[in-house]
Structures are given as C-alpha cells and as structure tokens.
Write a protein that holds these residues in place. Structure first.
Motif, PDB file in Angstrom:
ATOM      1  N   LYS A 283       3.028  10.125 -11.080  1.00 27.56           N
ATOM      2  CA  LYS A 283       4.374  10.092 -11.647  1.00 27.56           C
ATOM      3  C   LYS A 283       5.072  11.453 -11.644  1.00 27.56           C
ATOM      4  O   LYS A 283       6.260  11.543 -11.947  1.00 27.56           O
ATOM      5  N   LYS A 284       4.361  12.507 -11.285  1.00 24.07           N
ATOM      6  CA  LYS A 284       5.000  13.816 -11.148  1.00 24.07           C
ATOM      7  C   LYS A 284       5.929  13.860  -9.935  1.00 24.07           C
ATOM      8  O   LYS A 284       6.774  14.735  -9.829  1.00 24.07           O
ATOM      9  N   TYR A 285       5.727  12.915  -9.016  1.00 24.79           N
ATOM     10  CA  TYR A 285       6.500  12.908  -7.779  1.00 24.79           C
ATOM     11  C   TYR A 285       7.578  11.833  -7.834  1.00 24.79           C
ATOM     12  O   TYR A 285       7.348  10.727  -8.325  1.00 24.79           O
ATOM     13  N   GLN A 286       8.718  12.154  -7.282  1.00 23.59           N
ATOM     14  CA  GLN A 286       9.846  11.239  -7.262  1.00 23.59           C
ATOM     15  C   GLN A 286       9.702  10.220  -6.133  1.00 23.59           C
ATOM     16  O   GLN A 286       9.197  10.535  -5.053  1.00 23.59           O
ATOM     17  N   SER A 287      10.131   8.982  -6.390  1.00 21.52           N
ATOM     18  CA  SER A 287      10.190   7.975  -5.337  1.00 21.52           C
ATOM     19  C   SER A 287      11.485   8.159  -4.540  1.00 21.52           C
ATOM     20  O   SER A 287      12.475   8.672  -5.056  1.00 21.52           O
ATOM     21  N   PHE A 288      11.448   7.727  -3.285  1.00 17.21           N
ATOM     22  CA  PHE A 288      12.612   7.890  -2.416  1.00 17.21           C
ATOM     23  C   PHE A 288      12.978   6.560  -1.789  1.00 17.21           C
ATOM     24  O   PHE A 288      12.104   5.799  -1.357  1.00 17.21           O
ATOM     25  N   GLU A 289      14.274   6.294  -1.731  1.00 18.17           N
ATOM     26  CA  GLU A 289      14.752   5.152  -0.970  1.00 18.17           C
ATOM     27  C   GLU A 289      15.138   5.651   0.410  1.00 18.17           C
ATOM     28  O   GLU A 289      15.994   6.532   0.550  1.00 18.17           O
ATOM     29  N   LEU A 290      14.477   5.122   1.421  1.00 20.52           N
ATOM     30  CA  LEU A 290      14.730   5.573   2.786  1.00 20.52           C
ATOM     31  C   LEU A 290      16.061   5.022   3.276  1.00 20.52           C
ATOM     32  O   LEU A 290      16.433   3.880   2.983  1.00 20.52           O
ATOM     33  N   LYS A 291      16.753   5.825   4.027  1.00 21.91           N
ATOM     34  CA  LYS A 291      18.086   5.482   4.505  1.00 21.91           C
ATOM     35  C   LYS A 291      18.004   4.867   5.904  1.00 21.91           C
ATOM     36  O   LYS A 291      17.030   5.071   6.637  1.00 21.91           O
ATOM     37  N   PRO A 292      19.038   4.126   6.316  1.00 24.72           N
ATOM     38  CA  PRO A 292      19.025   3.506   7.653  1.00 24.72           C
ATOM     39  C   PRO A 292      18.861   4.521   8.778  1.00 24.72           C
ATOM     40  O   PRO A 292      18.284   4.204   9.830  1.00 24.72           O
ATOM     41  N   GLU A 293      19.354   5.739   8.574  1.00 24.53           N
ATOM     42  CA  GLU A 293      19.243   6.750   9.632  1.00 24.53           C
ATOM     43  C   GLU A 293      17.880   7.433   9.687  1.00 24.53           C
ATOM     44  O   GLU A 293      17.587   8.183  10.625  1.00 24.53           O
ATOM     45  N   ASP A 294      17.031   7.203   8.682  1.00 23.98           N
ATOM     46  CA  ASP A 294      15.693   7.791   8.700  1.00 23.98           C
ATOM     47  C   ASP A 294      14.852   7.160   9.807  1.00 23.98           C
ATOM     48  O   ASP A 294      14.905   5.943  10.040  1.00 23.98           O
ATOM     49  N   GLU A 295      14.081   8.002  10.476  1.00 24.98           N
ATOM     50  CA  GLU A 295      13.172   7.499  11.508  1.00 24.98           C
ATOM     51  C   GLU A 295      11.839   7.156  10.853  1.00 24.98           C
ATOM     52  O   GLU A 295      11.154   8.025  10.313  1.00 24.98           O
ATOM     53  N   ILE A 296      11.462   5.885  10.897  1.00 24.23           N
ATOM     54  CA  ILE A 296      10.279   5.396  10.197  1.00 24.23           C
ATOM     55  C   ILE A 296       9.368   4.680  11.184  1.00 24.23           C
ATOM     56  O   ILE A 296       9.810   3.776  11.914  1.00 24.23           O
ATOM     57  N   ARG A 297       8.110   5.082  11.203  1.00 22.77           N
ATOM     58  CA  ARG A 297       7.105   4.384  12.006  1.00 22.77           C
ATOM     59  C   ARG A 297       5.905   4.091  11.111  1.00 22.77           C
ATOM     60  O   ARG A 297       5.259   5.026  10.598  1.00 22.77           O
ATOM     61  N   ILE A 298       5.625   2.818  10.895  1.00 25.29           N
ATOM     62  CA  ILE A 298       4.452   2.437  10.113  1.00 25.29           C
ATOM     63  C   ILE A 298       3.231   2.517  11.031  1.00 25.29           C
ATOM     64  O   ILE A 298       3.117   1.769  12.009  1.00 25.29           O
ATOM     65  N   ILE A 299       2.335   3.427  10.726  1.00 21.85           N
ATOM     66  CA  ILE A 299       1.147   3.634  11.557  1.00 21.85           C
ATOM     67  C   ILE A 299       0.077   2.595  11.248  1.00 21.85           C
ATOM     68  O   ILE A 299      -0.629   2.128  12.129  1.00 21.85           O
ATOM     69  N   GLY A 300      -0.031   2.210   9.990  1.00 23.51           N
ATOM     70  CA  GLY A 300      -1.020   1.210   9.605  1.00 23.51           C
ATOM     71  C   GLY A 300      -1.099   1.072   8.103  1.00 23.51           C
ATOM     72  O   GLY A 300      -0.534   1.876   7.351  1.00 23.51           O
ATOM     73  N   ARG A 301      -1.792   0.035   7.656  1.00 24.64           N
ATOM     74  CA  ARG A 301      -1.981  -0.201   6.230  1.00 24.64           C
ATOM     75  C   ARG A 301      -3.340   0.316   5.792  1.00 24.64           C
ATOM     76  O   ARG A 301      -4.338   0.142   6.508  1.00 24.64           O
ATOM     77  N   VAL A 302      -3.384   0.960   4.630  1.00 25.24           N
ATOM     78  CA  VAL A 302      -4.654   1.404   4.054  1.00 25.24           C
ATOM     79  C   VAL A 302      -5.360   0.185   3.484  1.00 25.24           C
ATOM     80  O   VAL A 302      -4.855  -0.459   2.557  1.00 25.24           O
ATOM     81  N   VAL A 303      -6.529  -0.151   4.044  1.00 24.38           N
ATOM     82  CA  VAL A 303      -7.231  -1.361   3.605  1.00 24.38           C
ATOM     83  C   VAL A 303      -8.448  -1.053   2.743  1.00 24.38           C
ATOM     84  O   VAL A 303      -8.981  -1.937   2.073  1.00 24.38           O
ATOM     85  N   TYR A 304      -8.909   0.193   2.757  1.00 26.15           N
ATOM     86  CA  TYR A 304     -10.026   0.607   1.894  1.00 26.15           C
ATOM     87  C   TYR A 304     -10.017   2.123   1.840  1.00 26.15           C
ATOM     88  O   TYR A 304      -9.503   2.777   2.752  1.00 26.15           O
ATOM     89  N   PHE A 305     -10.555   2.656   0.755  1.00 25.93           N
ATOM     90  CA  PHE A 305     -10.621   4.121   0.662  1.00 25.93           C
ATOM     91  C   PHE A 305     -11.854   4.516  -0.139  1.00 25.93           C
ATOM     92  O   PHE A 305     -12.378   3.751  -0.935  1.00 25.93           O
ATOM     93  N   TRP A 306     -12.327   5.692   0.120  1.00 19.37           N
ATOM     94  CA  TRP A 306     -13.478   6.250  -0.613  1.00 19.37           C
ATOM     95  C   TRP A 306     -13.007   7.481  -1.352  1.00 19.37           C
ATOM     96  O   TRP A 306     -12.445   8.387  -0.767  1.00 19.37           O
ATOM     97  N   THR A 307     -13.143   7.553  -2.572  1.00 17.97           N
ATOM     98  CA  THR A 307     -14.102   7.097  -3.571  1.00 17.97           C
ATOM     99  C   THR A 307     -14.432   5.624  -3.600  1.00 17.97           C
ATOM    100  O   THR A 307     -15.318   5.208  -4.330  1.00 17.97           O
ATOM    101  N   GLY A 308     -13.842   4.780  -2.881  1.00 18.65           N
ATOM    102  CA  GLY A 308     -14.254   3.398  -2.783  1.00 18.65           C
ATOM    103  C   GLY A 308     -13.384   2.478  -3.594  1.00 18.65           C
ATOM    104  O   GLY A 308     -13.668   2.189  -4.748  1.00 18.65           O
ATOM    105  N   GLY A 309     -12.347   1.989  -2.984  1.00 17.17           N
ATOM    106  CA  GLY A 309     -11.490   1.026  -3.644  1.00 17.17           C
ATOM    107  C   GLY A 309     -10.810   0.167  -2.610  1.00 17.17           C
ATOM    108  O   GLY A 309     -10.400   0.667  -1.577  1.00 17.17           O
ATOM    109  N   THR A 310     -10.737  -1.118  -2.861  1.00 17.57           N
ATOM    110  CA  THR A 310     -10.146  -2.017  -1.875  1.00 17.57           C
ATOM    111  C   THR A 310      -8.681  -2.267  -2.191  1.00 17.57           C
ATOM    112  O   THR A 310      -8.276  -2.249  -3.348  1.00 17.57           O
ATOM    113  N   LEU A 311      -7.891  -2.479  -1.155  1.00 15.63           N
ATOM    114  CA  LEU A 311      -6.460  -2.723  -1.307  1.00 15.63           C
ATOM    115  C   LEU A 311      -6.054  -3.976  -0.534  1.00 15.63           C
ATOM    116  O   LEU A 311      -6.687  -4.302   0.444  1.00 15.63           O
TER     117      LEU A 311
END
Length: 214
Positions: A186-214
């Motif tokens: 919560k120390k970081y601000q959320s951003f609404e991306l604008k239509p002119e922003d260049e966005i490429r979704i590389i992939g979805r995080v499906v698991y992470f270690w310390t070990g948690g599923t998403l």
C-alpha cells in the motif's frame, strides 16, 4: 514445519547413506565443502546443488525449492527454464532477456495438482525484484510464469512490459475497459493505464516461491 535449504541439504546427505567423501567425489568437490554445506557454513551454487541432489538421490525441485517428492524420479519430469530476468515489483526494469540461466525440474503430477497453466511448454521462471508486491511476493522470489496468457482475462498477477519497462503487478480491468496496475504494498500508488501506453502482457504468474499459488 517449513524447511530451509540447510535443512534439506542435511537431510539429503544423512538419508543417502553415503559418506561425505563419496558424495564429494561424485560432486567434484572436497569433503570439507560438503561438510560446510551440511552445517550451513557455506551455500552451494545452483549447479553444485544440482550435483548434490543427484549424488544423494533427491529430486532437483525438492532440493532447490522444498516442493514435490524428495526422491529423484526420471519419468514425468517437466524441465522449466529459469530466465535471466528480474521483473520489477517496484518502479520497473528496462531489460527483458530470454537467456536461460538454468533449468529446474518439476514432477508433472505436482504441477497438475497445484498449478493452473495452459501448456507445459508455456512455462518459464523469472525472479522478482523490489518490494511493491509485498507481502504477496518478496524481492528475490522465484515466479513461475505461464506465457500462454497474453492478455488480462481476469484480475490476477501478471508480468507485463509497460512503456518499455518490465513489471510484475496485479492487473485489473475497469468498467471503461482500461487497466489498473496495482501494487499489493500500500506504500505504492496504483495507476490507470492510458490508451496511448504501450502494454505487452508477457504472462500470468501461476506460482511463486516462498510458495504460493495464484
């Protein structure tokens, strides 16, 4: 009880029934080095940890990450590349390299039970950097990424390139069809991306270690 790396190394050596000299010969190191690994005095490199797993009959995924079965099995293995990428859970990083640092083996049965992914060939691993996704994801955590997901289908954590910089963030669609880029910290601000922003979704995080599923 959660095991750390030293616990797993000690367990592997003790359960192998081999002397430290025999393990050292198979690894190509000195018995003193094996003893230091066992006592937590020093930590083996990734390659030497793989060699220790092989010498003691343990699986690479269990030795590195503490998941899956302890015993090494050759059938039903999925070898996932760890890329030389540090996706920023912070202010963004510029470089995205697809150079493979090493591969980490997973039991296919474990992946099917614990992870939702599109195809085994779409899986890669990268490293998170920064604190903006704490407490969910910490700096240095390994992230398992499904590259078969290249758009924000639903609210989740994705790795994305935004205006030339790579982020790991929570992305959410708004009613107006724009995207919110959200930090769990919560120390970081959320951003609404604008239509002119260049966005490429590389992939979805499906698991992470310390070990948690998403």
């Amino acid at each position: 009880m959660k095991q750390d790396l030293t616990d797993r190394i000690r367990m592997a050596i003790d359960e192998s029934g081999k002397s430290m000299s025999a393990i050292a010969r198979e690894m190509g190191v000195t018995p003193q080095a094996v003893r230091a690994y066992r006592e937590g005095i020093s930590s083996p490199s990734m390659d030497r940890l793989d060699a220790l797993a092989k010498a003691t009959g343990k699986s690479s995924e269990w030795m590195h990450l503490g998941i899956g079965e302890r015993e090494d099995k050759q059938e039903g293995i999925i070898s996932v590349p760890l890329l030389e990428v540090r996706a920023s859970a912070g202010t963004g990083c510029i470089n995205f390299s697809e150079q493979i640092v090493r591969r980490i083996d997973f039991f296919e049965d474990w992946l099917k039970r614990n992870v939702r992914y599109t195809n085994r060939n779409n899986l890669d691993m990268i490293t998170a950097s920064g604190d903006s996704m704490e407490p969910t994801i910490n700096s240095g955590d390994l992230l398992l990424i499904d590259h078969g997901v290249n758009e924000v289908l639903y609210d989740s954590i994705y790795v994305a390139m935004v205006n030339g910089e790579v982020y790991v963030k929570r992305f959410q669609k708004t009613p107006s069809r724009t995207l919110l880029m959200i930090s769990d910290n919560k120390k970081y601000q959320s951003f609404e991306l604008k239509p002119e922003d260049e966005i490429r979704i590389i992939g979805r995080v499906v698991y992470f270690w310390t070990g948690g599923t998403l």
